[in-house]
Design a protein around this motif. Structure first.
Motif, short mmCIF file in Angstrom:
data_model
loop_
_atom_site.label_atom_id
_atom_site.label_comp_id
_atom_site.label_asym_id
_atom_site.label_seq_id
_atom_site.Cartn_x
_atom_site.Cartn_y
_atom_site.Cartn_z
N ASP A 53 6.92 17.15 29.55
CA ASP A 53 7.71 17.44 28.36
C ASP A 53 8.87 16.44 28.26
O ASP A 53 9.48 16.10 29.27
N GLU A 54 9.16 16.00 27.05
CA GLU A 54 10.22 14.98 26.85
C GLU A 54 11.55 15.40 27.46
O GLU A 54 12.29 14.58 27.99
N LYS A 55 11.86 16.69 27.39
CA LYS A 55 13.16 17.15 27.91
C LYS A 55 13.21 17.10 29.43
O LYS A 55 14.28 17.14 30.02
N ASP A 56 12.05 17.01 30.07
CA ASP A 56 12.01 17.04 31.53
C ASP A 56 11.79 15.68 32.18
O ASP A 56 12.01 15.53 33.37
N ILE A 57 11.38 14.71 31.39
CA ILE A 57 10.95 13.44 32.00
C ILE A 57 12.08 12.77 32.79
O ILE A 57 11.83 12.16 33.84
N LYS A 58 13.33 12.94 32.35
CA LYS A 58 14.45 12.29 33.06
C LYS A 58 14.71 12.91 34.43
O LYS A 58 15.39 12.32 35.26
N LYS A 59 14.21 14.10 34.65
CA LYS A 59 14.42 14.74 35.96
C LYS A 59 13.55 14.11 37.04
O LYS A 59 13.79 14.29 38.23
N LEU A 60 12.50 13.41 36.61
CA LEU A 60 11.57 12.83 37.57
C LEU A 60 12.03 11.45 38.01
O LEU A 60 12.63 10.72 37.24
N ASP A 61 11.71 11.10 39.25
CA ASP A 61 11.95 9.73 39.68
C ASP A 61 10.98 8.84 38.91
O ASP A 61 9.87 9.27 38.60
N GLU A 68 1.91 3.39 37.93
CA GLU A 68 1.81 2.77 36.60
C GLU A 68 0.45 2.09 36.41
O GLU A 68 -0.19 2.23 35.37
N ASP A 69 0.02 1.36 37.45
CA ASP A 69 -1.26 0.63 37.35
C ASP A 69 -2.41 1.60 37.11
O ASP A 69 -3.30 1.35 36.30
N MET A 70 -2.40 2.71 37.83
CA MET A 70 -3.49 3.67 37.70
C MET A 70 -3.41 4.42 36.36
O MET A 70 -4.42 4.72 35.75
N LEU A 71 -2.18 4.66 35.90
CA LEU A 71 -1.99 5.34 34.62
C LEU A 71 -2.59 4.54 33.45
O LEU A 71 -3.02 5.12 32.46
N ASP A 72 -2.62 3.21 33.62
CA ASP A 72 -3.19 2.38 32.56
C ASP A 72 -4.64 2.76 32.26
O ASP A 72 -5.16 2.50 31.20
N PHE A 73 -5.30 3.38 33.23
CA PHE A 73 -6.70 3.79 33.04
C PHE A 73 -6.82 5.19 32.43
O PHE A 73 -7.92 5.62 32.11
N ALA A 74 -5.72 5.89 32.32
CA ALA A 74 -5.79 7.27 31.83
C ALA A 74 -6.12 7.31 30.34
O ALA A 74 -5.65 6.46 29.57
N PHE A 75 -6.89 8.28 29.96
CA PHE A 75 -7.25 8.46 28.56
C PHE A 75 -6.11 9.17 27.84
O PHE A 75 -5.54 10.13 28.35
N GLY A 76 -5.75 8.69 26.65
CA GLY A 76 -4.71 9.36 25.86
C GLY A 76 -3.33 9.22 26.45
O GLY A 76 -2.53 10.16 26.44
N LEU A 77 -3.03 8.03 26.97
CA LEU A 77 -1.74 7.78 27.62
C LEU A 77 -0.57 7.98 26.64
O LEU A 77 -0.65 7.57 25.49
N THR A 78 0.51 8.60 27.10
CA THR A 78 1.71 8.76 26.27
C THR A 78 2.89 8.20 27.06
O THR A 78 2.76 7.91 28.25
N LYS A 79 4.06 8.11 26.41
CA LYS A 79 5.20 7.54 27.14
C LYS A 79 5.77 8.49 28.19
O LYS A 79 6.55 8.07 29.03
N THR A 80 5.36 9.72 28.18
CA THR A 80 5.79 10.62 29.26
C THR A 80 4.62 11.00 30.16
O THR A 80 4.67 12.01 30.86
#
Ligand code: FES
Length: 110
Positions: A53-61, A68-80
């Motif tokens: 959730d956008e309100k929670d993303i800043k709490k994460l490291d 990041e490299d592996m996320l590039d392969f994810a389907f339906g990638l979003t900025k969070t």
């Protein structure tokens, strides 16, 4: 005890207990939340893709480069988007909302 709110693929919400030190993937499996995690956390797949959730993303490291490299392969990638196996639960993350994407790449490839 910290908690995580999972938004399931059908839009329903599962609020589950989330022991500090476990990954979001482990927490999902413990509570039978439908998050795949084919490589069981070894950063070799992207089937544990979750959308924070956008309100929670800043709490994460921030994500490490390998994530990041592996996320590039994810389907339906979003900025969070993140990988569930790389998010380790802390007290600070109590109450975060994590959405399961409608599909993952493995499913798309059949
Ligand atoms: S379970 Fe494979 S990268 Fe997270």
């Amino acid at each position: 005890m910290a908690r995580v709110n999972f938004i399931n693929k059908d839009g329903s919400i599962s609020t589950v207990e989330a022991p500090v030190g476990l990954s979001v993937l482990e927490i999902a499996h413990k509570h039978k939340v439908d998050l795949e995690g084919a490589c069981e956390g070894s950063l070799a797949c992207s089937t544990c893709h979750v959308i924070i959730d956008e309100k929670d993303i800043k709490k994460l490291d921030p994500a490490k480069e390998e994530e990041e490299d592996m996320l590039d392969f994810a389907f339906g990638l979003t900025k969070t988007s993140r990988l569930g196996c790389q998010i380790i639960m802390t007290e600070k993350l109590d109450g975060i909302t994590v959405r399961l994407p409608a599909a993952t790449k493995n499913i798309m490839l059949g």
